[in-house]
Write a protein that holds these residues in place. Structure first.
Motif, PDB file in Angstrom:
ATOM      1  N   GLY A  58     -10.207  14.204 -21.769  1.00  0.00           N
ATOM      2  CA  GLY A  58      -9.970  14.590 -23.164  1.00  0.00           C
ATOM      3  C   GLY A  58      -9.914  13.367 -24.057  1.00  0.00           C
ATOM      4  N   ASN A  59      -8.869  13.283 -24.887  1.00  0.00           N
ATOM      5  CA  ASN A  59      -8.725  12.154 -25.811  1.00  0.00           C
ATOM      6  C   ASN A  59      -7.860  11.048 -25.241  1.00  0.00           C
ATOM      7  N   GLU A  60      -7.208  11.313 -24.109  1.00  0.00           N
ATOM      8  CA  GLU A  60      -6.287  10.333 -23.544  1.00  0.00           C
ATOM      9  C   GLU A  60      -6.972   9.517 -22.462  1.00  0.00           C
ATOM     10  N   GLN A  61      -6.855   8.209 -22.539  1.00  0.00           N
ATOM     11  CA  GLN A  61      -7.444   7.358 -21.517  1.00  0.00           C
ATOM     12  C   GLN A  61      -6.629   7.473 -20.230  1.00  0.00           C
ATOM     13  N   THR A  62      -7.332   7.614 -19.120  1.00  0.00           N
ATOM     14  CA  THR A  62      -6.659   7.784 -17.845  1.00  0.00           C
ATOM     15  C   THR A  62      -6.211   6.444 -17.284  1.00  0.00           C
ATOM     16  N   CYS A  63      -5.341   6.509 -16.339  1.00  0.00           N
ATOM     17  CA  CYS A  63      -4.840   5.302 -15.702  1.00  0.00           C
ATOM     18  C   CYS A  63      -4.986   5.463 -14.199  1.00  0.00           C
ATOM     19  N   VAL A  64      -5.790   4.624 -13.592  1.00  0.00           N
ATOM     20  CA  VAL A  64      -6.010   4.647 -12.152  1.00  0.00           C
ATOM     21  C   VAL A  64      -5.589   3.291 -11.609  1.00  0.00           C
ATOM     22  N   PRO A  65      -4.769   3.254 -10.557  1.00  0.00           N
ATOM     23  CA  PRO A  65      -4.358   1.958 -10.001  1.00  0.00           C
ATOM     24  C   PRO A  65      -5.560   1.146  -9.543  1.00  0.00           C
ATOM     25  N   LYS A  66      -5.485  -0.163  -9.757  1.00  0.00           N
ATOM     26  CA  LYS A  66      -6.544  -1.052  -9.270  1.00  0.00           C
ATOM     27  C   LYS A  66      -5.889  -2.268  -8.634  1.00  0.00           C
ATOM     28  N   SER A  67      -6.658  -3.016  -7.906  1.00  0.00           N
ATOM     29  CA  SER A  67      -6.156  -4.189  -7.198  1.00  0.00           C
ATOM     30  C   SER A  67      -5.419  -5.123  -8.150  1.00  0.00           C
ATOM     31  N   GLY A  68      -4.220  -5.556  -7.746  1.00  0.00           N
ATOM     32  CA  GLY A  68      -3.420  -6.468  -8.567  1.00  0.00           C
ATOM     33  C   GLY A  68      -2.401  -5.778  -9.445  1.00  0.00           C
ATOM     34  N   ASP A  69      -2.522  -4.456  -9.642  1.00  0.00           N
ATOM     35  CA  ASP A  69      -1.565  -3.727 -10.474  1.00  0.00           C
ATOM     36  C   ASP A  69      -0.195  -3.654  -9.786  1.00  0.00           C
ATOM     37  N   ILE A  70       0.852  -3.724 -10.591  1.00  0.00           N
ATOM     38  CA  ILE A  70       2.209  -3.493 -10.097  1.00  0.00           C
ATOM     39  C   ILE A  70       2.494  -2.006 -10.331  1.00  0.00           C
ATOM     40  N   VAL A  71       2.887  -1.308  -9.260  1.00  0.00           N
ATOM     41  CA  VAL A  71       3.096   0.133  -9.332  1.00  0.00           C
ATOM     42  C   VAL A  71       4.512   0.484  -8.885  1.00  0.00           C
ATOM     43  N   THR A  72       4.993   1.628  -9.363  1.00  0.00           N
ATOM     44  CA  THR A  72       6.274   2.167  -8.921  1.00  0.00           C
ATOM     45  C   THR A  72       5.958   3.369  -8.052  1.00  0.00           C
ATOM     46  N   VAL A  73       6.541   3.384  -6.865  1.00  0.00           N
ATOM     47  CA  VAL A  73       6.220   4.432  -5.897  1.00  0.00           C
ATOM     48  C   VAL A  73       7.489   5.064  -5.344  1.00  0.00           C
ATOM     49  N   LYS A  74       7.324   6.250  -4.773  1.00  0.00           N
ATOM     50  CA  LYS A  74       8.423   6.924  -4.077  1.00  0.00           C
ATOM     51  C   LYS A  74       8.019   7.074  -2.617  1.00  0.00           C
ATOM     52  N   VAL A  75       8.887   6.627  -1.718  1.00  0.00           N
ATOM     53  CA  VAL A  75       8.607   6.730  -0.287  1.00  0.00           C
ATOM     54  C   VAL A  75       8.746   8.189   0.128  1.00  0.00           C
ATOM     55  N   VAL A  76       7.689   8.716   0.764  1.00  0.00           N
ATOM     56  CA  VAL A  76       7.715  10.114   1.191  1.00  0.00           C
ATOM     57  C   VAL A  76       7.924  10.254   2.687  1.00  0.00           C
ATOM     58  N   LYS A  77       7.357   9.325   3.455  1.00  0.00           N
ATOM     59  CA  LYS A  77       7.414   9.438   4.913  1.00  0.00           C
ATOM     60  C   LYS A  77       7.316   8.041   5.511  1.00  0.00           C
ATOM     61  N   ILE A  78       8.010   7.827   6.618  1.00  0.00           N
ATOM     62  CA  ILE A  78       7.907   6.537   7.302  1.00  0.00           C
ATOM     63  C   ILE A  78       7.653   6.757   8.784  1.00  0.00           C
ATOM     64  N   ASN A  79       7.015   5.760   9.385  1.00  0.00           N
ATOM     65  CA  ASN A  79       6.898   5.695  10.840  1.00  0.00           C
ATOM     66  C   ASN A  79       7.019   4.218  11.206  1.00  0.00           C
ATOM     67  N   PRO A  80       7.059   3.848  12.465  1.00  0.00           N
ATOM     68  CA  PRO A  80       7.298   2.440  12.819  1.00  0.00           C
ATOM     69  C   PRO A  80       6.267   1.444  12.280  1.00  0.00           C
ATOM     70  N   ARG A  81       5.068   1.901  11.890  1.00  0.00           N
ATOM     71  CA  ARG A  81       4.034   0.975  11.439  1.00  0.00           C
ATOM     72  C   ARG A  81       3.807   0.954   9.938  1.00  0.00           C
ATOM     73  N   LEU A  82       4.210   2.029   9.218  1.00  0.00           N
ATOM     74  CA  LEU A  82       3.932   2.078   7.776  1.00  0.00           C
ATOM     75  C   LEU A  82       4.828   3.065   7.064  1.00  0.00           C
ATOM     76  N   ALA A  83       4.847   2.904   5.742  1.00  0.00           N
ATOM     77  CA  ALA A  83       5.554   3.844   4.870  1.00  0.00           C
ATOM     78  C   ALA A  83       4.520   4.519   3.984  1.00  0.00           C
ATOM     79  N   SER A  84       4.509   5.850   3.980  1.00  0.00           N
ATOM     80  CA  SER A  84       3.622   6.607   3.092  1.00  0.00           C
ATOM     81  C   SER A  84       4.350   6.833   1.775  1.00  0.00           C
ATOM     82  N   VAL A  85       3.643   6.605   0.663  1.00  0.00           N
ATOM     83  CA  VAL A  85       4.271   6.686  -0.655  1.00  0.00           C
ATOM     84  C   VAL A  85       3.403   7.468  -1.632  1.00  0.00           C
ATOM     85  N   ASP A  86       4.032   7.937  -2.707  1.00  0.00           N
ATOM     86  CA  ASP A  86       3.326   8.515  -3.844  1.00  0.00           C
ATOM     87  C   ASP A  86       3.452   7.527  -4.991  1.00  0.00           C
TER      88      ASP A  86
END
Length: 188
Positions: A58-86
């Motif tokens: 529409g009229n609003e510019q979208t925002c898609v994360p790209k390399s180097g961006d600082i993002v705020t995330v919520k941890v949804v799931k963890i396992n011994p090798r990684l944390a899955s986030v939104d």
């Protein structure tokens, strides 16, 4: 081409013609759409610079994360090798819809990488500041908390109280005084 409706993954133009902008990504030799929206061309500001292709909803510019961006995330799931986030925010901009990301064990901190334990760094529900290090695989962005200012910024204790940082690797529950391990973000 400008004003054309495009779908996620659709080739817009050869990458040699335009620079990649918001709402787009590069794949092989093409600029592709990262979401449903309309193609816009942002003209170059100086000589010798290529114009940029963006995709907007529409009229609003979208925002898609790209390399180097600082993002705020919520941890949804963890396992011994990684944390899955939104991914909830890119910089100060709140996203309309979240993106999936993962923080791998080797990307939690910069030193003693082999000694990192995901279970001692994050818990489901934690709010974390991270940096996008790559687009990752087809499902998730790869994120890092290896810098001092990156890590857990908000977390709740087992008792349900807001944890308070006490060191770079511990937070304390003000109600029970129990300490919990986290990869804590350094605050200014």
């Amino acid at each position: 081409m400008e004003g054309k409706l495009v779908l996620p993954g659709e080739n817009i133009c050869p990458i040699s013609e335009f620079d990649v902008g918001e709402g787009t990504f590069a794949r092989e030799d093409f600029v592709c759409s990262a979401l449903v929206g309309y193609v816009q061309i942002v003209n170059a500001t100086s000589a010798g610079q290529a114009s940029t292709i963006t995709v907007m909803r529409g009229n609003e510019q979208t925002c898609v994360p790209k390399s180097g961006d600082i993002v705020t995330v919520k941890v949804v799931k963890i396992n011994p090798r990684l944390a899955s986030v939104d991914i909830l925010c890119v910089g100060q901009r709140v996203l309309e819809e979240s993106f999936s990301g993962i923080i791998r064990q080797q990307d939690v901190r910069a030193t003693e990488v082999d000694k990192v334990e995901i279970l001692s760094s994050f818990r489901p529900g934690d709010i974390v500041r991270a940096e996008v290090i790559s687009l990752g695989d087809s499902r998730s962005y790869y994120l890092s908390t290896a810098k001092n200012e990156l890590g857990v910024v908000s977390a709740k204790s087992v008792a349900g109280a807001q944890l308070v940082p006490v060191s770079w690797q511990e937070m304390q529950c003000p109600a029970t005084l129990a300490k919990e391990y986290r990869k804590v973000a350094k605050t200014a």
